[in-house]
Scaffold this motif. Sequence first.
Motif, PDB file in Angstrom:
ATOM      1  N   GLU A 124     -10.622   7.973   5.308  1.00 50.86           N
ATOM      2  CA  GLU A 124      -9.999   6.650   5.440  1.00 50.86           C
ATOM      3  C   GLU A 124     -10.442   5.722   4.308  1.00 50.86           C
ATOM      4  O   GLU A 124      -9.651   4.918   3.800  1.00 50.86           O
ATOM      5  CB  GLU A 124     -10.353   6.018   6.795  1.00 50.86           C
ATOM      6  CG  GLU A 124      -9.715   6.714   7.981  1.00 50.86           C
ATOM      7  CD  GLU A 124     -10.525   7.872   8.528  1.00 50.86           C
ATOM      8  OE1 GLU A 124     -10.241   8.326   9.644  1.00 50.86           O
ATOM      9  OE2 GLU A 124     -11.474   8.328   7.826  1.00 50.86           O
ATOM     10  N   PHE A 125     -11.703   5.829   3.913  1.00 51.36           N
ATOM     11  CA  PHE A 125     -12.208   4.996   2.820  1.00 51.36           C
ATOM     12  C   PHE A 125     -11.589   5.418   1.485  1.00 51.36           C
ATOM     13  O   PHE A 125     -11.251   4.578   0.648  1.00 51.36           O
ATOM     14  CB  PHE A 125     -13.729   5.092   2.738  1.00 51.36           C
ATOM     15  CG  PHE A 125     -14.450   4.525   3.931  1.00 51.36           C
ATOM     16  CD1 PHE A 125     -13.802   3.720   4.852  1.00 51.36           C
ATOM     17  CD2 PHE A 125     -15.805   4.805   4.143  1.00 51.36           C
ATOM     18  CE1 PHE A 125     -14.476   3.187   5.945  1.00 51.36           C
ATOM     19  CE2 PHE A 125     -16.479   4.274   5.221  1.00 51.36           C
ATOM     20  CZ  PHE A 125     -15.818   3.469   6.132  1.00 51.36           C
ATOM     21  N   VAL A 126     -11.466   6.717   1.292  1.00 54.48           N
ATOM     22  CA  VAL A 126     -10.876   7.241   0.048  1.00 54.48           C
ATOM     23  C   VAL A 126      -9.450   6.730  -0.117  1.00 54.48           C
ATOM     24  O   VAL A 126      -9.055   6.269  -1.199  1.00 54.48           O
ATOM     25  CB  VAL A 126     -10.905   8.783   0.046  1.00 54.48           C
ATOM     26  CG1 VAL A 126     -10.145   9.326  -1.168  1.00 54.48           C
ATOM     27  CG2 VAL A 126     -12.340   9.291   0.042  1.00 54.48           C
ATOM     28  N   SER A 127      -8.680   6.785   0.953  1.00 54.39           N
ATOM     29  CA  SER A 127      -7.293   6.318   0.903  1.00 54.39           C
ATOM     30  C   SER A 127      -7.219   4.814   0.641  1.00 54.39           C
ATOM     31  O   SER A 127      -6.380   4.348  -0.143  1.00 54.39           O
ATOM     32  CB  SER A 127      -6.577   6.644   2.222  1.00 54.39           C
ATOM     33  OG  SER A 127      -6.531   8.038   2.442  1.00 54.39           O
ATOM     34  N   ALA A 128      -8.101   4.043   1.302  1.00 56.03           N
ATOM     35  CA  ALA A 128      -8.102   2.592   1.126  1.00 56.03           C
ATOM     36  C   ALA A 128      -8.475   2.205  -0.301  1.00 56.03           C
ATOM     37  O   ALA A 128      -7.918   1.265  -0.874  1.00 56.03           O
ATOM     38  CB  ALA A 128      -9.069   1.947   2.116  1.00 56.03           C
ATOM     39  N   VAL A 129      -9.414   2.933  -0.892  1.00 57.51           N
ATOM     40  CA  VAL A 129      -9.819   2.662  -2.267  1.00 57.51           C
ATOM     41  C   VAL A 129      -8.678   2.977  -3.231  1.00 57.51           C
ATOM     42  O   VAL A 129      -8.434   2.233  -4.196  1.00 57.51           O
ATOM     43  CB  VAL A 129     -11.083   3.466  -2.633  1.00 57.51           C
ATOM     44  CG1 VAL A 129     -11.328   3.442  -4.144  1.00 57.51           C
ATOM     45  CG2 VAL A 129     -12.299   2.890  -1.917  1.00 57.51           C
ATOM     46  N   ALA A 130      -7.960   4.047  -2.989  1.00 60.25           N
ATOM     47  CA  ALA A 130      -6.828   4.413  -3.847  1.00 60.25           C
ATOM     48  C   ALA A 130      -5.780   3.304  -3.866  1.00 60.25           C
ATOM     49  O   ALA A 130      -5.234   2.957  -4.921  1.00 60.25           O
ATOM     50  CB  ALA A 130      -6.219   5.727  -3.366  1.00 60.25           C
ATOM     51  N   VAL A 131      -5.491   2.729  -2.684  1.00 64.17           N
ATOM     52  CA  VAL A 131      -4.545   1.612  -2.611  1.00 64.17           C
ATOM     53  C   VAL A 131      -5.125   0.393  -3.312  1.00 64.17           C
ATOM     54  O   VAL A 131      -4.428  -0.314  -4.059  1.00 64.17           O
ATOM     55  CB  VAL A 131      -4.214   1.277  -1.138  1.00 64.17           C
ATOM     56  CG1 VAL A 131      -3.341   0.022  -1.058  1.00 64.17           C
ATOM     57  CG2 VAL A 131      -3.520   2.453  -0.469  1.00 64.17           C
ATOM     58  N   GLY A 132      -6.416   0.139  -3.096  1.00 66.36           N
ATOM     59  CA  GLY A 132      -7.059  -1.027  -3.694  1.00 66.36           C
ATOM     60  C   GLY A 132      -7.112  -0.987  -5.210  1.00 66.36           C
ATOM     61  O   GLY A 132      -7.027  -2.027  -5.873  1.00 66.36           O
ATOM     62  N   GLU A 133      -7.267   0.200  -5.782  1.00 65.16           N
ATOM     63  CA  GLU A 133      -7.302   0.320  -7.243  1.00 65.16           C
ATOM     64  C   GLU A 133      -6.001  -0.186  -7.861  1.00 65.16           C
ATOM     65  O   GLU A 133      -6.015  -0.813  -8.939  1.00 65.16           O
ATOM     66  CB  GLU A 133      -7.542   1.781  -7.642  1.00 65.16           C
ATOM     67  CG  GLU A 133      -8.995   2.204  -7.589  1.00 65.16           C
ATOM     68  CD  GLU A 133      -9.215   3.564  -8.218  1.00 65.16           C
ATOM     69  OE1 GLU A 133      -9.560   3.594  -9.422  1.00 65.16           O
ATOM     70  OE2 GLU A 133      -9.037   4.578  -7.515  1.00 65.16           O
ATOM     71  N   LYS A 134      -4.876   0.076  -7.209  1.00 68.78           N
ATOM     72  CA  LYS A 134      -3.590  -0.401  -7.715  1.00 68.78           C
ATOM     73  C   LYS A 134      -3.478  -1.912  -7.564  1.00 68.78           C
ATOM     74  O   LYS A 134      -2.852  -2.586  -8.391  1.00 68.78           O
ATOM     75  CB  LYS A 134      -2.458   0.287  -6.959  1.00 68.78           C
ATOM     76  CG  LYS A 134      -2.406   1.793  -7.165  1.00 68.78           C
ATOM     77  CD  LYS A 134      -1.313   2.429  -6.328  1.00 68.78           C
ATOM     78  CE  LYS A 134      -1.291   3.944  -6.501  1.00 68.78           C
ATOM     79  NZ  LYS A 134      -0.241   4.593  -5.654  1.00 68.78           N
ATOM     80  N   GLN A 135      -4.107  -2.457  -6.498  1.00 66.76           N
ATOM     81  CA  GLN A 135      -4.031  -3.900  -6.268  1.00 66.76           C
ATOM     82  C   GLN A 135      -4.948  -4.680  -7.196  1.00 66.76           C
ATOM     83  O   GLN A 135      -4.562  -5.698  -7.774  1.00 66.76           O
ATOM     84  CB  GLN A 135      -4.413  -4.215  -4.811  1.00 66.76           C
ATOM     85  CG  GLN A 135      -3.442  -3.699  -3.776  1.00 66.76           C
ATOM     86  CD  GLN A 135      -3.967  -3.923  -2.371  1.00 66.76           C
ATOM     87  OE1 GLN A 135      -5.156  -3.766  -2.105  1.00 66.76           O
ATOM     88  NE2 GLN A 135      -3.076  -4.291  -1.455  1.00 66.76           N
ATOM     89  N   PHE A 136      -6.192  -4.198  -7.324  1.00 65.49           N
ATOM     90  CA  PHE A 136      -7.218  -4.956  -8.035  1.00 65.49           C
ATOM     91  C   PHE A 136      -7.469  -4.474  -9.463  1.00 65.49           C
ATOM     92  O   PHE A 136      -8.131  -5.159 -10.240  1.00 65.49           O
ATOM     93  CB  PHE A 136      -8.537  -4.910  -7.247  1.00 65.49           C
ATOM     94  CG  PHE A 136      -8.397  -5.329  -5.809  1.00 65.49           C
ATOM     95  CD1 PHE A 136      -7.906  -6.585  -5.470  1.00 65.49           C
ATOM     96  CD2 PHE A 136      -8.740  -4.470  -4.775  1.00 65.49           C
ATOM     97  CE1 PHE A 136      -7.778  -6.976  -4.147  1.00 65.49           C
ATOM     98  CE2 PHE A 136      -8.617  -4.848  -3.443  1.00 65.49           C
ATOM     99  CZ  PHE A 136      -8.129  -6.105  -3.129  1.00 65.49           C
ATOM    100  N   GLY A 137      -6.974  -3.285  -9.783  1.00 68.70           N
ATOM    101  CA  GLY A 137      -7.187  -2.755 -11.123  1.00 68.70           C
ATOM    102  C   GLY A 137      -8.610  -2.345 -11.398  1.00 68.70           C
ATOM    103  O   GLY A 137      -9.008  -2.177 -12.552  1.00 68.70           O
ATOM    104  N   SER A 138      -9.396  -2.180 -10.348  1.00 71.29           N
ATOM    105  CA  SER A 138     -10.815  -1.819 -10.496  1.00 71.29           C
ATOM    106  C   SER A 138     -11.244  -0.989  -9.295  1.00 71.29           C
ATOM    107  O   SER A 138     -11.045  -1.407  -8.145  1.00 71.29           O
ATOM    108  CB  SER A 138     -11.680  -3.079 -10.593  1.00 71.29           C
ATOM    109  OG  SER A 138     -13.045  -2.776 -10.382  1.00 71.29           O
TER     110      SER A 138
END
Length: 263
Positions: A124-138
Amino acid sequence: MKTILRSVTGIVVILLLFFYCLGQTPPAPATAGTVLRLRVRVKIGDSTKGLARKRFFLTKGSLEQNRSLVEEIERRTLVSRDCYYRSAGASEALIKWLNESDCESVYCREVQPDDIEGAGAVPEFVSAVAVGEKQFGSRELARKWLTVNLPEQLRSGFYNNRQNHLLISLTQAEQTSGAKALSVMTDRNGTAYFTDLEPGTYTLSNILPTEIGNTNLIWNCEVQVKPDERAFEKPYLLMNRKEKNVKCVAVEKPLPICEAAPK
């Protein structure tokens, strides 16, 4: 005559000094309330430890006066952490992560790099981070803010469910006693302090069951609070076993056995 005058003058000076000093002496402080020091210990097998980060409540009135509240607390069945997260479709890795620090939600501790990479990664954390990388660019920002990309039921649903039950019990407690219920949280050693208490009879409870291993623990005990200058030195001991100096013993109930939600 001069001797008499000197004596009178001396007396006047002493009196003036007395009243001056009296005026400079600060007034005695208002009577401080009484302290109740809790020490909560749990025994699992041969090991005993302090119960950390758990909240306890103090309601005015005896156990008899709060009987309906106590009976409701002991009769109520709340879904366990494992049951809740399994029914929500959580991975075994997420359940393990929550259990490691006795967490009711993902907010209880920071997600570390090891939690999103390697063999110990939580899906669940891996998936959330993948989405967040597109949002935050980091990737680093995505890790720190990953909770915003978790479903609400996995993010804080279990905690919210328990808080709803707690609010119902607190409302009942305050309606019964006519006074606000007080609360404290234990520190990492299982110690907590109720301060500025009025002397009297109280009901002490954790209201929500505490999960220890495969068991739920519920404490409901009557406490006599008396003025005592040594209250800080004399803890009120709570435990899940009847041992020496233990004043409040928990009622133990087995946790239900849960199956993973069908996929």
